[in-house]
Write a protein that holds these residues in place. Structure first.
Motif, short mmCIF file in Angstrom:
data_model
loop_
_atom_site.label_atom_id
_atom_site.label_comp_id
_atom_site.label_asym_id
_atom_site.label_seq_id
_atom_site.Cartn_x
_atom_site.Cartn_y
_atom_site.Cartn_z
N LEU A 242 0.81 -1.22 0.00
CA LEU A 242 0.00 0.00 0.00
C LEU A 242 0.85 1.27 0.00
O LEU A 242 0.41 2.31 -0.51
CB LEU A 242 -0.95 0.00 1.20
N THR A 243 2.04 1.20 0.57
CA THR A 243 2.91 2.39 0.60
C THR A 243 4.17 2.22 -0.24
O THR A 243 5.06 3.06 -0.20
CB THR A 243 3.30 2.75 2.05
N ALA A 244 4.26 1.13 -0.99
CA ALA A 244 5.47 0.87 -1.77
C ALA A 244 5.73 1.94 -2.82
O ALA A 244 6.88 2.37 -3.02
CB ALA A 244 5.38 -0.50 -2.44
N ASP A 245 4.69 2.39 -3.50
CA ASP A 245 4.90 3.37 -4.56
C ASP A 245 5.48 4.67 -4.01
O ASP A 245 6.31 5.30 -4.66
CB ASP A 245 3.58 3.65 -5.29
N ALA A 246 5.05 5.04 -2.81
CA ALA A 246 5.58 6.26 -2.20
C ALA A 246 6.99 6.06 -1.66
O ALA A 246 7.90 6.85 -1.93
CB ALA A 246 4.65 6.73 -1.08
N HIS A 247 7.21 4.96 -0.93
CA HIS A 247 8.48 4.78 -0.24
C HIS A 247 9.60 4.25 -1.12
O HIS A 247 10.77 4.58 -0.90
CB HIS A 247 8.29 3.85 0.95
N ILE A 248 9.28 3.46 -2.11
CA ILE A 248 10.31 2.89 -2.97
C ILE A 248 10.48 3.65 -4.28
O ILE A 248 11.60 3.84 -4.76
CB ILE A 248 10.00 1.40 -3.27
N PHE A 249 9.37 4.13 -4.83
CA PHE A 249 9.42 4.79 -6.13
C PHE A 249 9.28 6.31 -6.04
O PHE A 249 9.39 7.01 -7.06
CB PHE A 249 8.34 4.22 -7.05
N GLY A 250 9.00 6.83 -4.86
CA GLY A 250 8.93 8.27 -4.68
C GLY A 250 7.68 8.92 -5.21
O GLY A 250 7.66 10.14 -5.43
N ASP A 251 6.62 8.15 -5.42
CA ASP A 251 5.37 8.74 -5.88
C ASP A 251 4.76 9.62 -4.80
O ASP A 251 4.80 9.30 -3.61
CB ASP A 251 4.36 7.65 -6.25
N SER A 252 4.17 10.71 -5.21
CA SER A 252 3.47 11.58 -4.27
C SER A 252 1.98 11.33 -4.38
O SER A 252 1.50 10.69 -5.32
CB SER A 252 3.77 13.06 -4.56
N GLY A 253 1.25 11.82 -3.41
CA GLY A 253 -0.19 11.65 -3.43
C GLY A 253 -0.62 10.42 -2.64
O GLY A 253 0.14 9.47 -2.47
N ALA A 254 -1.85 10.48 -2.17
CA ALA A 254 -2.38 9.39 -1.35
C ALA A 254 -2.74 8.19 -2.23
O ALA A 254 -3.33 8.33 -3.30
CB ALA A 254 -3.61 9.87 -0.58
N GLY A 255 -2.38 7.01 -1.77
CA GLY A 255 -2.74 5.80 -2.48
C GLY A 255 -4.03 5.23 -1.92
O GLY A 255 -4.73 5.86 -1.13
N ARG A 256 -4.37 4.03 -2.34
CA ARG A 256 -5.57 3.37 -1.83
C ARG A 256 -5.36 2.93 -0.39
O ARG A 256 -4.25 2.64 0.05
CB ARG A 256 -5.88 2.14 -2.68
N THR A 257 -6.47 2.85 0.34
CA THR A 257 -6.45 2.22 1.65
C THR A 257 -6.79 0.74 1.49
O THR A 257 -7.24 0.30 0.43
CB THR A 257 -7.49 2.87 2.59
N ALA A 258 -6.58 -0.02 2.56
CA ALA A 258 -6.93 -1.44 2.52
C ALA A 258 -8.43 -1.62 2.25
O ALA A 258 -8.84 -2.53 1.53
CB ALA A 258 -6.52 -2.11 3.82
N GLU A 259 -9.24 -0.75 2.84
CA GLU A 259 -10.68 -0.82 2.60
C GLU A 259 -11.01 -0.55 1.14
O GLU A 259 -11.87 -1.22 0.54
CB GLU A 259 -11.41 0.20 3.49
#
Length: 329
Positions: A242-259
């Protein structure tokens, strides 16, 4: 983004786990991570039901096919068939230690035959438009990895391989079960770091024992080109993906939640059921979505107990989600 950039984080090919339903589910959590199929043997494609083994949803891209085999001509034929399906990469398994792999003379046992692996790779390369990569161990049984691994990688480079994933454990084909081979042989990350320094032009991804994004980032900081995560991504997918795109690839913006992910799976589930599939085919991969969160036990219990019942449908997932929300309140 080129496929090599997606390889900064990949999800390992895992037998009986990373099927097309699992990969669709994982893709809802990360748009960037490179996903792998389960290992498919070349004979199963050439002489079996290729459509069943190779079909996948376009939403899964970028996705790599992992092949198992040791006959260059048969691997070439399987690659030729697979090429029409549009995979982003084709990977050769030189790391699996299972009994059935040994008896078929492929997987980790091929670490002893780098020239044969090179022949297989070159035969595959001639039949596809995408990159052919290799996933291997640091060695097997009596081999000294500090001697055998550089020799193996040299053969791969000479064959035209530019990307490898190295599971930083030996495979003990005699004396350890496949399950024990995932944990018992000690990890040797330093050897893999050394290989990256010795082969600077080779894209090296590290696999084995990596269970958090912080650990993955540390390996990247220490010079790895990519990191491959296996069981942690399967059992706790929300924590990893869920947070890989932000932490590994540096993407900004909110991703999906588990729900969000659970709800987004409902149309996919309905489509699968409409073709005669069962709910459990999909939901067995979703059990760990809320791992570590209040209500996660209720989520797992409802899916585990009810998804296999004849006629079970999306309402089971909705009920499990409502139960989780109620427990968390």
């Amino acid at each position: 983004m080129q496929i090599i950039q997606h390889a900064r984080l990949s999800i390992a090919p895992m037998m009986d786990w990373t099927d097309r339903h699992c990969r669709y589910f994982h893709r809802l959590m990360s748009t960037r991570a490179l996903l792998y199929t389960e290992m498919v043997t070349a004979p199963a494609i050439v002489r079996g039901d290729a459509e069943r083994h190779l079909a996948f949803d376009a939403a899964e891209h970028p996705v790599a096919l992992q092949l198992g085999g040791s006959e260059p001509a048969e691997l070439a034929a399987a690659t030729r068939i697979a090429d029409d399906y549009g995979y982003d990469e084709i990977n050769l398994n030189v790391g699996c230690p299972s009994d059935r792999v040994q008896s078929g003379c492929f997987g980790a046992v091929l670490m002893r035959q780098p020239r044969l692996v090179a022949e297989c790779v070159q035969a595959m390369q001639a039949e596809t438009r995408v990159e052919v990569t290799v996933k291997c161990r640091i060695g097997v049984d009596e081999q000294d990895p500090r001697e055998s691994l550089p020799a193996f990688l040299s053969a791969m480079v000479e064959a035209g391989v530019s990307r490898v994933t190295i599971h930083a454990r030996k495979a003990w084909l005699e004396g350890l079960s496949p399950k024990q081979n995932r944990d018992v042989p000690p990890l040797d990350y330093d050897l893999v770091y050394d290989m990256k320094r010795q082969f600077p032009a080779l894209h090296v991804s590290l696999n084995g024992g990596i269970d958090t994004l912080d650990t993955a980032k540390d390996h990247l900081r220490r010079g790895m080109d990519g990191v491959m995560i296996g069981r942690a991504a399967y059992h706790s997918p929300g924590e990893i993906l869920l947070t890989a795109d932000a932490h590994i690839f540096g993407d900004s913006g909110a991703g999906r939640t588990a729900e969000d992910v659970a709800l987004a799976m409902l149309p996919y589930i309905e489509a699968h059921l409409s073709t005669g599939g069962r709910l459990s085919h999909v939901t067995r991969h979703m059990l760990g979505l809320f791992a570590g969160r209040p209500g996660a036990r209720a989520w797992r219990r409802i899916l585990s107990q009810e998804a296999h019942i004849d006629g079970a449908g999306p309402e089971v997932v909705e009920r499990a989600l409502q139960s989780l929300t109620a427990r968390a309140a």
